[in-house]
Write a protein that holds these residues in place. Structure first.
Motif, PDB file in Angstrom:
ATOM      1  N   ASP A 152       0.781  -0.888   0.165  1.00 47.79           N
ATOM      2  CA  ASP A 152       0.061   0.242   0.366  1.00 47.79           C
ATOM      3  C   ASP A 152       0.885   1.142   0.022  1.00 47.79           C
ATOM      4  O   ASP A 152       1.098   1.333   0.807  1.00 47.79           O
ATOM      5  N   PRO A 153       0.666   1.722  -1.212  1.00 52.36           N
ATOM      6  CA  PRO A 153       1.644   2.713  -1.391  1.00 52.36           C
ATOM      7  C   PRO A 153       1.721   4.478  -0.352  1.00 52.36           C
ATOM      8  O   PRO A 153       2.566   4.966  -0.417  1.00 52.36           O
ATOM      9  N   HIS A 154       0.654   4.146   0.354  1.00 52.09           N
ATOM     10  CA  HIS A 154       0.187   5.161   0.986  1.00 52.09           C
ATOM     11  C   HIS A 154       0.118   5.260   3.014  1.00 52.09           C
ATOM     12  O   HIS A 154       0.627   6.179   3.361  1.00 52.09           O
ATOM     13  N   LEU A 155       0.976   4.132   3.023  1.00 52.67           N
ATOM     14  CA  LEU A 155       1.836   3.823   4.460  1.00 52.67           C
ATOM     15  C   LEU A 155       2.562   4.895   4.715  1.00 52.67           C
ATOM     16  O   LEU A 155       3.840   4.594   4.110  1.00 52.67           O
ATOM     17  N   PRO A 156       2.397   5.476   5.691  1.00 51.88           N
ATOM     18  CA  PRO A 156       4.135   6.259   6.686  1.00 51.88           C
ATOM     19  C   PRO A 156       5.178   5.632   6.545  1.00 51.88           C
ATOM     20  O   PRO A 156       6.413   6.467   5.682  1.00 51.88           O
ATOM     21  N   TRP A 157       5.710   3.843   6.549  1.00 50.55           N
ATOM     22  CA  TRP A 157       6.801   3.708   6.243  1.00 50.55           C
ATOM     23  C   TRP A 157       7.462   3.189   4.757  1.00 50.55           C
ATOM     24  O   TRP A 157       8.121   3.727   4.040  1.00 50.55           O
ATOM     25  N   VAL A 158       6.539   3.368   3.757  1.00 45.95           N
ATOM     26  CA  VAL A 158       6.558   3.483   2.179  1.00 45.95           C
ATOM     27  C   VAL A 158       7.285   4.779   1.834  1.00 45.95           C
ATOM     28  O   VAL A 158       8.070   5.094   1.303  1.00 45.95           O
ATOM     29  N   SER A 159       6.777   5.729   3.003  1.00 44.88           N
ATOM     30  CA  SER A 159       6.657   7.202   2.175  1.00 44.88           C
ATOM     31  C   SER A 159       8.045   7.554   2.765  1.00 44.88           C
ATOM     32  O   SER A 159       9.240   8.138   2.106  1.00 44.88           O
ATOM     33  N   ALA A 160       8.240   6.641   4.069  1.00 41.60           N
ATOM     34  CA  ALA A 160       9.858   6.951   4.825  1.00 41.60           C
ATOM     35  C   ALA A 160      10.786   6.188   3.420  1.00 41.60           C
ATOM     36  O   ALA A 160      12.283   6.945   3.731  1.00 41.60           O
ATOM     37  N   MET A 161      10.617   5.167   3.086  1.00 37.12           N
ATOM     38  CA  MET A 161      11.452   4.381   2.154  1.00 37.12           C
ATOM     39  C   MET A 161      11.738   5.253   1.136  1.00 37.12           C
ATOM     40  O   MET A 161      12.876   5.663   0.316  1.00 37.12           O
ATOM     41  N   PHE A 162      10.204   5.912   0.187  1.00 39.30           N
ATOM     42  CA  PHE A 162      10.788   7.269  -0.636  1.00 39.30           C
ATOM     43  C   PHE A 162      12.137   7.901  -0.650  1.00 39.30           C
ATOM     44  O   PHE A 162      13.088   8.583  -1.357  1.00 39.30           O
ATOM     45  N   ALA A 163      11.625   8.068   0.802  1.00 43.39           N
ATOM     46  CA  ALA A 163      11.598  10.098   0.813  1.00 43.39           C
ATOM     47  C   ALA A 163      13.766   9.434   1.340  1.00 43.39           C
ATOM     48  O   ALA A 163      14.570  10.165   1.186  1.00 43.39           O
ATOM     49  N   SER A 164      13.913   8.043   2.086  1.00 46.10           N
ATOM     50  CA  SER A 164      15.452   7.857   2.205  1.00 46.10           C
ATOM     51  C   SER A 164      16.316   7.377   0.664  1.00 46.10           C
ATOM     52  O   SER A 164      17.701   7.026   0.621  1.00 46.10           O
TER      53      SER A 164
END
Length: 273
Positions: free
Chosen positions: A256-268
C-alpha cells in the motif's frame, strides 16, 4: 375571534405599506426579482455539483474495477478529508474540490502493475508507485471542474520536509488540498492495515492510527492538518463505522503506497528511484 373585516383591513394596510395599492405588482419586482434569481442560481449550482459528482463516481468505479487496492478506500479518504476540511473551515468551493480529489487521488494506479504478492519490490515497481500521482494528473487534466482537484491529486505524496514526490515541494509550498489528502490517505492506510479493524473496534484502531501519525507532524505531514484530524476523529469514527459495517475492508495484495513507512522509504532513497 378575528373577523373577515379585520383580515381585510390587515391586507389593505400591508398593501399600502408596500405601495402595492398605488403601483401594483411592478413595485415589488426590485424586491422579488433578486430573490428569485438567487434561488434559481443556487438550484442550478446544486444540479451542476450533482452532475460533477456523478462523473467522478463513474471514474472511481472504473478505477476500482481494475485495481482491488482502490476498492472502497476512496470513500474512506473522502470521509476523513471532508472532516479535516470542515475543521479548517474551507470554503464550499474548496470542499467540493477536496471531495473530488479524495475520490480520484489514486486513479493513476489503474496503470498495469508488475508487482506479484509475496515478492520483493523491484526498482521498476517502485517507479510505478512513484509515478501514479502524475499518471492521475494526465488522466484527469482537461476536465475543467477538476482543476483544483487535479493539483491535489498530483501532489498528495509530497512531504512537509521536502522529501516527497513528484516535485519535492516542502511546507506551505504544497497545495493545501494535497496536504489534507496526504494525511487522510495515510490515516486510512493505517486503519486498513490494522488486523483489528472493524466497526466495533474502530475507536481503538483509530487512536492507534492517529498515534502513529503524530510523530510525523512537521516531517511528513502538516501539523495543523494533523491537529484538525485529531479534533475531527470522533465524527470520522462514527462515519467510517457505517461504511465498514456495510463493506469490510478488502485484503490488500502487494504494498500500500500510502503507509507512512513507504513514504519514509521513498524519502531515504529519493535519489535512487
Amino acid at each position: 375571534m378575528v373577523s373577515l373585516s379585520d383580515l381585510s383591513g390587515h391586507r389593505i394596510r400591508i398593501r399600502r405599506a408596500l405601495g402595492i395599492g398605488q403601483l401594483g405588482a411592478i413595485s415589488i419586482l426590485p424586491i422579488v426579482a433578486p430573490l428569485l434569481i438567487a434561488q434559481w442560481s443556487v438550484a442550478l449550482q446544486a444540479e451542476e455539483n450533482d452532475a460533477h459528482l456523478r462523473t467522478v463516481e463513474t471514474l472511481v468505479a472504473a478505477a476500482q474495477a481494475s485495481q482491488p487496492i482502490l476498492h472502497g478506500r476512496s470513500a474512506w479518504v473522502d470521509v476523513v478529508s471532508r472532516e479535516i476540511g470542515l475543521e479548517l473551515r474551507l470554503s464550499a468551493s474548496l470542499m467540493h474540490s477536496l471531495q473530488y480529489a479524495a475520490l480520484l487521488h489514486d486513479i493513476g494506479l489503474v496503470a498495469p502493475a508488475a508487482h506479484t504478492p509475496g515478492e520483493r519490490l523491484t526498482g521498476k515497481e517502485l517507479r510505478w508507485i512513484k509515478a501514479h500521482p502524475q499518471q492521475g494528473v494526465r488522466m484527469l487534466q482537461g476536465i475543467d471542474f477538476l482543476s483544483d482537484a487535479v493539483v491535489a491529486v498530483g501532489h498528495h505524496h509530497e512531504r512537509w520536509d521536502g522529501n516527497g514526490y513528484p516535485s519535492g515541494l516542502e511546507g506551505e509550498q504544497i497545495p493545501l488540498l494535497a496536504r489534507i489528502l496526504a494525511i487522510a490517505d495515510a490515516y486510512c492506510a493505517l486503519l486498513a492495515a490494522d488486523p483489528d479493524v472493524s466497526a466495533e473496534q474502530l475507536t481503538s484502531v483509530a487512536e492507534r492510527s492517529l498515534d502513529a501519525l503524530r510523530p510525523l507532524a512537521g516531517q511528513q505531514f502538516d501539523a495543523v492538518g494533523l491537529e484538525a484530524l485529531a479534533h475531527a476523529q470522533p465524527r470520522i469514527v462514527e462515519a467510517l463505522s457505517v461504511l465498514i459495517a456495510r463493506q469490510p475492508p478488502q485484503p490488500i495484495t502487494g504494498v500500500d503506497p500510502h503507509l507512512p513507512w513507504v513514504s519514509a522509504m521513498f524519502a531515504s532513497a529519493r535519489a535512487d528511484i
